[in-house]
Design a protein around this motif. Structure first.
Motif, PDB file in Angstrom:
ATOM      1  N   ILE A 130     -30.253  17.062   5.700  1.00 57.29           N
ATOM      2  CA  ILE A 130     -30.132  18.141   6.677  1.00 57.29           C
ATOM      3  C   ILE A 130     -29.418  17.596   7.908  1.00 57.29           C
ATOM      4  O   ILE A 130     -29.420  16.394   8.158  1.00 57.29           O
ATOM      5  N   GLU A 131     -28.801  18.495   8.646  1.00 58.81           N
ATOM      6  CA  GLU A 131     -28.283  18.193   9.971  1.00 58.81           C
ATOM      7  C   GLU A 131     -29.223  18.905  10.932  1.00 58.81           C
ATOM      8  O   GLU A 131     -29.137  20.112  11.100  1.00 58.81           O
ATOM      9  N   ALA A 132     -30.125  18.143  11.517  1.00 59.13           N
ATOM     10  CA  ALA A 132     -31.184  18.722  12.352  1.00 59.13           C
ATOM     11  C   ALA A 132     -30.819  18.643  13.823  1.00 59.13           C
ATOM     12  O   ALA A 132     -30.265  17.632  14.270  1.00 59.13           O
ATOM     13  N   GLN A 133     -31.137  19.692  14.549  1.00 61.83           N
ATOM     14  CA  GLN A 133     -31.016  19.581  15.994  1.00 61.83           C
ATOM     15  C   GLN A 133     -31.984  18.482  16.428  1.00 61.83           C
ATOM     16  O   GLN A 133     -33.128  18.435  15.977  1.00 61.83           O
ATOM     17  N   GLU A 134     -31.504  17.589  17.277  1.00 61.79           N
ATOM     18  CA  GLU A 134     -32.261  16.384  17.612  1.00 61.79           C
ATOM     19  C   GLU A 134     -33.673  16.684  18.133  1.00 61.79           C
ATOM     20  O   GLU A 134     -34.626  15.987  17.786  1.00 61.79           O
ATOM     21  N   TYR A 135     -33.824  17.742  18.911  1.00 67.84           N
ATOM     22  CA  TYR A 135     -35.144  18.065  19.464  1.00 67.84           C
ATOM     23  C   TYR A 135     -36.161  18.412  18.373  1.00 67.84           C
ATOM     24  O   TYR A 135     -37.373  18.321  18.587  1.00 67.84           O
ATOM     25  N   ALA A 136     -35.679  18.820  17.179  1.00 69.37           N
ATOM     26  CA  ALA A 136     -36.575  19.265  16.102  1.00 69.37           C
ATOM     27  C   ALA A 136     -36.946  18.136  15.138  1.00 69.37           C
ATOM     28  O   ALA A 136     -37.579  18.390  14.116  1.00 69.37           O
ATOM     29  N   ARG A 137     -36.590  16.911  15.472  1.00 70.55           N
ATOM     30  CA  ARG A 137     -36.863  15.783  14.578  1.00 70.55           C
ATOM     31  C   ARG A 137     -38.324  15.730  14.145  1.00 70.55           C
ATOM     32  O   ARG A 137     -38.640  15.581  12.968  1.00 70.55           O
ATOM     33  N   GLY A 138     -39.241  15.850  15.086  1.00 68.60           N
ATOM     34  CA  GLY A 138     -40.669  15.789  14.772  1.00 68.60           C
ATOM     35  C   GLY A 138     -41.102  16.857  13.785  1.00 68.60           C
ATOM     36  O   GLY A 138     -41.924  16.600  12.902  1.00 68.60           O
ATOM     37  N   PHE A 139     -40.549  18.049  13.933  1.00 69.53           N
ATOM     38  CA  PHE A 139     -40.868  19.137  13.000  1.00 69.53           C
ATOM     39  C   PHE A 139     -40.458  18.747  11.583  1.00 69.53           C
ATOM     40  O   PHE A 139     -41.234  18.872  10.640  1.00 69.53           O
ATOM     41  N   TYR A 140     -39.229  18.280  11.407  1.00 71.86           N
ATOM     42  CA  TYR A 140     -38.747  17.943  10.069  1.00 71.86           C
ATOM     43  C   TYR A 140     -39.487  16.745   9.486  1.00 71.86           C
ATOM     44  O   TYR A 140     -39.657  16.649   8.268  1.00 71.86           O
ATOM     45  N   GLU A 141     -39.959  15.848  10.343  1.00 76.42           N
ATOM     46  CA  GLU A 141     -40.755  14.725   9.861  1.00 76.42           C
ATOM     47  C   GLU A 141     -42.058  15.211   9.231  1.00 76.42           C
ATOM     48  O   GLU A 141     -42.555  14.591   8.288  1.00 76.42           O
ATOM     49  N   THR A 142     -42.597  16.330   9.683  1.00 74.02           N
ATOM     50  CA  THR A 142     -43.857  16.843   9.125  1.00 74.02           C
ATOM     51  C   THR A 142     -43.715  17.306   7.684  1.00 74.02           C
ATOM     52  O   THR A 142     -44.714  17.448   6.988  1.00 74.02           O
ATOM     53  N   VAL A 143     -42.469  17.556   7.236  1.00 77.52           N
ATOM     54  CA  VAL A 143     -42.257  17.947   5.844  1.00 77.52           C
ATOM     55  C   VAL A 143     -41.559  16.840   5.050  1.00 77.52           C
ATOM     56  O   VAL A 143     -41.041  17.079   3.958  1.00 77.52           O
ATOM     57  N   GLY A 144     -41.554  15.624   5.600  1.00 76.27           N
ATOM     58  CA  GLY A 144     -41.107  14.466   4.844  1.00 76.27           C
ATOM     59  C   GLY A 144     -39.698  13.965   5.083  1.00 76.27           C
ATOM     60  O   GLY A 144     -39.259  13.040   4.405  1.00 76.27           O
ATOM     61  N   PHE A 145     -38.970  14.547   6.029  1.00 77.47           N
ATOM     62  CA  PHE A 145     -37.624  14.062   6.323  1.00 77.47           C
ATOM     63  C   PHE A 145     -37.691  12.876   7.279  1.00 77.47           C
ATOM     64  O   PHE A 145     -38.586  12.808   8.125  1.00 77.47           O
TER      65      PHE A 145
END
Length: 148
Positions: A112-127
């Motif tokens: 994924i190309e994640a907006q940097e501020y959302a890193r923590g959110f995506y980490e919660t689903v394993g990224f």
């Protein structure tokens, strides 16, 4: 809180009204809320699987799963948006998207190309972050990768 209904369709299975609503929500979140002008219609919708959650016929979360070689070199998830935040809809749509990537495209790795501020959110689903920060459409992003 009502249970959201999952919708999952290929581009060809979408009705005109469904696709219009997905584009409307994407525009509302990415263009209007984030004040970001970008090319949303990028030809990646046609080969992708489109997922959205609805509550009372309102789209509350959406995304698309792109096969390898379309948006990115590997299978990817993009256009992740929620209209009702803080209710877990974003996490639900991402978990469904990971399953769709595995089911439809045999994915064992997803980017994924994640907006940097959302890193923590995506980490919660394993990224996990897999690149240095970069600017995309005027917004700081990072590449993140999920592995089975």
């Amino acid at each position: 809180m009502p249970t959201p209904i999952l919708h999952k369709k290929t581009f060809r299975e979408l009705t005109i009204d469904e696709f219009y609503e997905l584009l409307r929500v994407r525009s509302e979140v990415f263009v209007v809320e984030q004040d970001c002008v970008y090319q949303d219609l990028d030809r990646d919708d046609q080969p992708s699987i489109h997922l959205w959650l609805s509550v009372d016929n309102r789209v509350v979360a959406l995304c698309r799963v792109c096969p390898a070689g379309t948006h990115m070199s590997r299978v990817s998830i993009g256009r992740v948006a929620t209209t009702e935040r803080g209710k877990g809809y974003g996490k639900q749509i991402m978990l469904h998207a990971i399953e769709a990537a595995k089911e439809h495209f045999g994915a064992t790795v997803i980017d994924i190309e994640a907006q940097e501020y959302a890193r923590g959110f995506y980490e919660t689903v394993g990224f996990k972050q897999s690149s240095a920060p970069f600017i995309l459409d005027g917004i700081p992003h990072i590449k993140m990768t999920w592995q089975a």
